[in-house]
Design a protein around this motif. Structure first.
Motif, mmCIF file in Angstrom:
data_model
loop_
_atom_site.group_PDB
_atom_site.id
_atom_site.type_symbol
_atom_site.label_atom_id
_atom_site.label_comp_id
_atom_site.label_asym_id
_atom_site.label_seq_id
_atom_site.Cartn_x
_atom_site.Cartn_y
_atom_site.Cartn_z
ATOM 1 N N ALA A 121 0.877 -1.191 0.072
ATOM 2 C CA ALA A 121 0.148 -0.167 -0.065
ATOM 3 C C ALA A 121 0.787 1.032 0.072
ATOM 4 O O ALA A 121 0.407 2.296 -0.406
ATOM 5 N N VAL A 122 2.080 1.188 0.300
ATOM 6 C CA VAL A 122 3.023 2.225 0.571
ATOM 7 C C VAL A 122 3.469 2.861 -1.032
ATOM 8 O O VAL A 122 4.134 3.605 -1.066
ATOM 9 N N ALA A 123 2.945 2.051 -1.979
ATOM 10 C CA ALA A 123 3.031 2.193 -3.288
ATOM 11 C C ALA A 123 2.734 3.814 -3.732
ATOM 12 O O ALA A 123 3.080 4.558 -4.367
ATOM 13 N N GLY A 124 1.727 4.424 -2.819
ATOM 14 C CA GLY A 124 1.148 5.611 -3.134
ATOM 15 C C GLY A 124 2.167 6.597 -2.708
ATOM 16 O O GLY A 124 2.023 7.683 -3.384
ATOM 17 N N LEU A 126 5.145 6.620 -4.278
ATOM 18 C CA LEU A 126 5.745 6.924 -5.643
ATOM 19 C C LEU A 126 4.685 8.051 -6.181
ATOM 20 O O LEU A 126 5.372 8.919 -6.792
ATOM 21 N N ILE A 127 3.394 8.015 -6.092
ATOM 22 C CA ILE A 127 2.588 8.619 -6.679
ATOM 23 C C ILE A 127 2.853 10.335 -5.990
ATOM 24 O O ILE A 127 2.749 11.369 -6.656
ATOM 25 N N ALA A 254 -4.644 4.666 -4.653
ATOM 26 C CA ALA A 254 -5.993 5.620 -4.413
ATOM 27 C C ALA A 254 -6.278 6.404 -3.166
ATOM 28 O O ALA A 254 -6.350 7.686 -3.411
ATOM 29 N N ILE A 255 -5.828 5.828 -1.944
ATOM 30 C CA ILE A 255 -5.901 6.614 -0.813
ATOM 31 C C ILE A 255 -4.941 7.759 -0.851
ATOM 32 O O ILE A 255 -5.362 8.978 -0.430
ATOM 33 N N SER A 256 -3.729 7.573 -1.101
ATOM 34 C CA SER A 256 -2.649 8.465 -0.912
ATOM 35 C C SER A 256 -2.802 9.665 -2.144
ATOM 36 O O SER A 256 -2.867 10.860 -1.753
ATOM 37 N N VAL A 279 0.300 9.077 4.999
ATOM 38 C CA VAL A 279 -0.840 8.108 4.972
ATOM 39 C C VAL A 279 0.090 6.809 4.760
ATOM 40 O O VAL A 279 -0.320 5.645 5.132
ATOM 41 N N ASN A 280 1.321 6.796 3.965
ATOM 42 C CA ASN A 280 2.137 5.747 3.826
ATOM 43 C C ASN A 280 2.980 5.426 5.046
ATOM 44 O O ASN A 280 3.185 4.293 5.062
#
Length: 319
Positions: A121-124, A126-127, A254-256, A279-280
């Motif tokens: 989920a911490v992929a956010g 990167l965004i 999505a959340i990030s 968030v991450n």
């Protein structure tokens, strides 16, 4: 790629890589387990799952735009709740279920799957980090992409290291170390108050630590998930574990993005980026908590321990 070929080129290359993956799998030998029981694919469970996940993603991404009390948003929320309830009820009564909840009776498996979901989920990050670098700091797409290059190199370099640590001290410690290092790297990217040059260096180091930690975590976590499932459920256990990766990444992004977008409308971009990064960080801390509370000490350290664990898992599953 975005600078040289345009953003549409990214999707073209993705299709090429996917096709190459299919070619490489072409001659892979079958590994299915022989069984006398008839197999019926769980189309009902899959359909409910897809509808529920799509509704959840739309709710996260567009809830604010629709209005949190609007009919569309409340309808999505109702679809999510009903979908989850229906999915659990359908799956519990099926022999060949899409998701066998009995797998989670094994605490090591549950810990590996949960932490895997959360760390993906911490992929956010990167965004949020790349968007802020370009929009908030004025970096060109190429420079922003280069900031995250250390992430890729570190992941590839540390996967074998994680395997070696697993063999020496078991799975729990490298999983915990990896999740902690990743979380620390992510937290560094939230220091948006730093001046340009300092922030650039900090973000690059943060991305390196991000990949460094994930590389250490990956092999011990995968080993824990597969080795703590009944022998006749290893395929499904591996599939659910991999599904946790994909779902974690999708929801994390999505959340990030939703948090970053919400703060960007009402405050400055630096504060929005910090909120999105936090968030991450929260995802990373929850992953550490899952590892500490669910993964037993010493698991994965020796073959005899693994055999005892497998026997205990099979007995628990059958009960």
């Amino acid at each position: 790629m975005a600078s040289s070929f345009g953003w549409r080129g990214i999707f073209v290359f993705s299709i090429i890589f996917a096709a190459l993956g299919m070619i490489l799998l072409w001659a892979t030998p079958e590994s299915k387990r022989d069984s006398d029981e008839p197999f019926h694919f769980d189309f009902a469970g899959l359909s409910i799952f897809i509808v529920t996940m799509v509704a959840l993603n739309i709710f996260i991404n567009f809830g604010a735009a629709f209005g949190w009390t609007s009919g569309r948003t409340l309808g999505l929320l109702a679809t999510i709740l009903i979908g989850f309830a229906a999915f659990v009820k359908v799956e519990r009564n099926k022999h060949n279920a899409l998701l066998d909840f009995k797998l989670f009776r094994s605490r090591p498996y549950a810990g590996a799957a949960a932490s895997n979901f959360l760390l993906n989920a911490v992929a956010g990050t990167l965004i949020v980090a790349n968007t802020y670098a370009q929009v908030g700091r004025g970096f060109p797409a190429f420079q922003s992409g280069m900031l995250s290059l250390g992430y890729l190199v570190a992941v590839l370099a540390m996967i074998r290291v994680g395997e070696k640590i697993l063999q020496r001290v078991g799975a729990r410690k490298p999983m915990q170390w990896g999740a902690s290092i990743t979380t620390a790297g992510i937290a560094m990217m939230g220091l948006t108050f730093l001046p340009d040059l300092t922030y650039t260096v900090v973000v690059f180091v943060g991305f390196c630590l991000f990949g460094f930690g994930l590389g250490i975590y990956a092999t011990p976590s995968t080993d824990t998930s597969v080795s703590n499932a009944p022998s006749d459920k290893v395929g499904q256990a591996a599939g659910v574990y991999k599904m946790a990766s994909s779902l974690g990444g999708a929801f994390g992004v999505a959340i990030s993005a939703a948090v970053y977008g919400a703060f960007a409308e009402s405050t400055n971009l630096a504060a929005a980026a910090t909120a999105g990064i936090l968030v991450n960080v929260a995802f990373g801390l929850l992953a550490i908590l899952a590892i500490v509370t669910l993964i037993p000490k010493g698991i994965g350290r020796a073959e005899d321990e693994m055999e005892e664990t497998e026997m205990a898992v099979s007995e628990s599953y059958n009960q």
